[in-house]
Design a protein around this motif. Structure first.
Motif, mmCIF file in Angstrom:
data_model
loop_
_atom_site.group_PDB
_atom_site.id
_atom_site.type_symbol
_atom_site.label_atom_id
_atom_site.label_comp_id
_atom_site.label_asym_id
_atom_site.label_seq_id
_atom_site.Cartn_x
_atom_site.Cartn_y
_atom_site.Cartn_z
ATOM 1 N N VAL A 191 43.797 38.439 28.085
ATOM 2 C CA VAL A 191 44.593 37.558 28.944
ATOM 3 C C VAL A 191 44.839 38.227 30.294
ATOM 4 O O VAL A 191 44.740 37.581 31.351
ATOM 5 N N GLY A 192 45.121 39.516 30.305
ATOM 6 C CA GLY A 192 45.322 40.235 31.563
ATOM 7 C C GLY A 192 44.074 40.243 32.425
ATOM 8 O O GLY A 192 44.150 40.080 33.648
ATOM 9 N N ILE A 243 41.721 37.965 32.462
ATOM 10 C CA ILE A 243 41.552 36.611 32.997
ATOM 11 C C ILE A 243 42.514 36.374 34.145
ATOM 12 O O ILE A 243 42.150 35.810 35.180
ATOM 13 N N ILE A 244 43.763 36.811 34.017
ATOM 14 C CA ILE A 244 44.748 36.624 35.100
ATOM 15 C C ILE A 244 44.315 37.405 36.342
ATOM 16 O O ILE A 244 44.389 36.888 37.461
ATOM 17 N N LEU A 245 43.863 38.639 36.166
ATOM 18 C CA LEU A 245 43.398 39.421 37.321
ATOM 19 C C LEU A 245 42.191 38.782 37.986
ATOM 20 O O LEU A 245 42.070 38.762 39.214
ATOM 21 N N LYS A 305 41.453 35.572 38.017
ATOM 22 C CA LYS A 305 41.879 34.356 38.711
ATOM 23 C C LYS A 305 42.572 34.700 40.021
ATOM 24 O O LYS A 305 42.403 33.980 41.012
ATOM 25 N N LYS A 306 43.358 35.778 40.070
ATOM 26 C CA LYS A 306 44.034 36.161 41.304
ATOM 27 C C LYS A 306 43.027 36.568 42.371
ATOM 28 O O LYS A 306 43.207 36.292 43.539
ATOM 29 N N GLU A 307 41.940 37.241 41.986
ATOM 30 C CA GLU A 307 40.900 37.632 42.941
ATOM 31 C C GLU A 307 40.198 36.411 43.507
ATOM 32 O O GLU A 307 39.838 36.378 44.668
ATOM 33 N N GLU A 367 41.402 33.419 43.983
ATOM 34 C CA GLU A 367 42.261 32.676 44.895
ATOM 35 C C GLU A 367 42.405 33.421 46.196
ATOM 36 O O GLU A 367 42.456 32.936 47.250
#
Length: 165
Positions: A154-155, A157-159, A161-163, A165
């Motif tokens: 999950v971490g 995937i979150i990292l 997605k932030k890149e 955006e």
């Protein structure tokens, strides 16, 4: 020459070939595919050694999960299309000589080492006993490891997605 010998020879050639291809390929996806071929070949060798449980675990964990995880990591990260080819013929030649010397040293060590001839009692090492040990003695570390892997996924995937955006 038996069929078992031929199967071992073919599987070992595939395992070594996949490992060599993984080192020499430049695209990461090709590296992952060659690594999966190596892992499947090693699982076939485990089947030949009558270690079916280890072979199935090899296919499920390494060939399946690790390869898929690497492909997800490739897909979730950005890559630049710029590659600079490096040409070092002397470096390749010295590497080949070093590997040949290491191989010769290892083969000499294997051939000259006296191994004990006693066989282990394999009747106690069954899949049932492994399952009972994992799910009775080590159930808390097993569950903690699964939660840790889920949090890491999950971490990641979150990292990623932030890149984006």
């Amino acid at each position: 020459m038996t069929g078992e010998f031929v199967a071992f020879f073919v599987l070992s050639v595939f395992a070594i070939g996949g490992a060599v291809f993984m080192i020499n390929f430049t695209k990461v996806v090709h590296m992952v595919i060659s690594m999966a071929a190596t892992m499947l070949s090693v699982a076939g060798i485990f089947f030949l050694l009558n270690a079916e449980f280890v072979a199935v675990v090899q296919v499920l964990i390494y060939s399946g999960a690790v390869t898929i995880l690497m492909l997800f990591g490739i897909m979730l990260t950005r890559h630049t299309g710029e590659e600079t080819p490096t040409r070092r013929p002397l470096h390749r030649g010295l590497s080949f000589v070093a590997v040949a010397v290491l191989f010769a040293f290892l083969m000499w060590g294997i051939n000259t080492t006296p191994f004990p001839g006693e066989a282990a009692d394999v009747s106690t090492f069954t899949v049932e006993n492994i399952g009972l040990t994992v799910f009775k003695q080590f159930v808390i570390p097993f569950e903690l490891l699964s939660v840790l892997l889920l949090v890491a996924l999950v971490g990641a995937i979150i990292l990623a997605k932030k890149e984006a955006e």
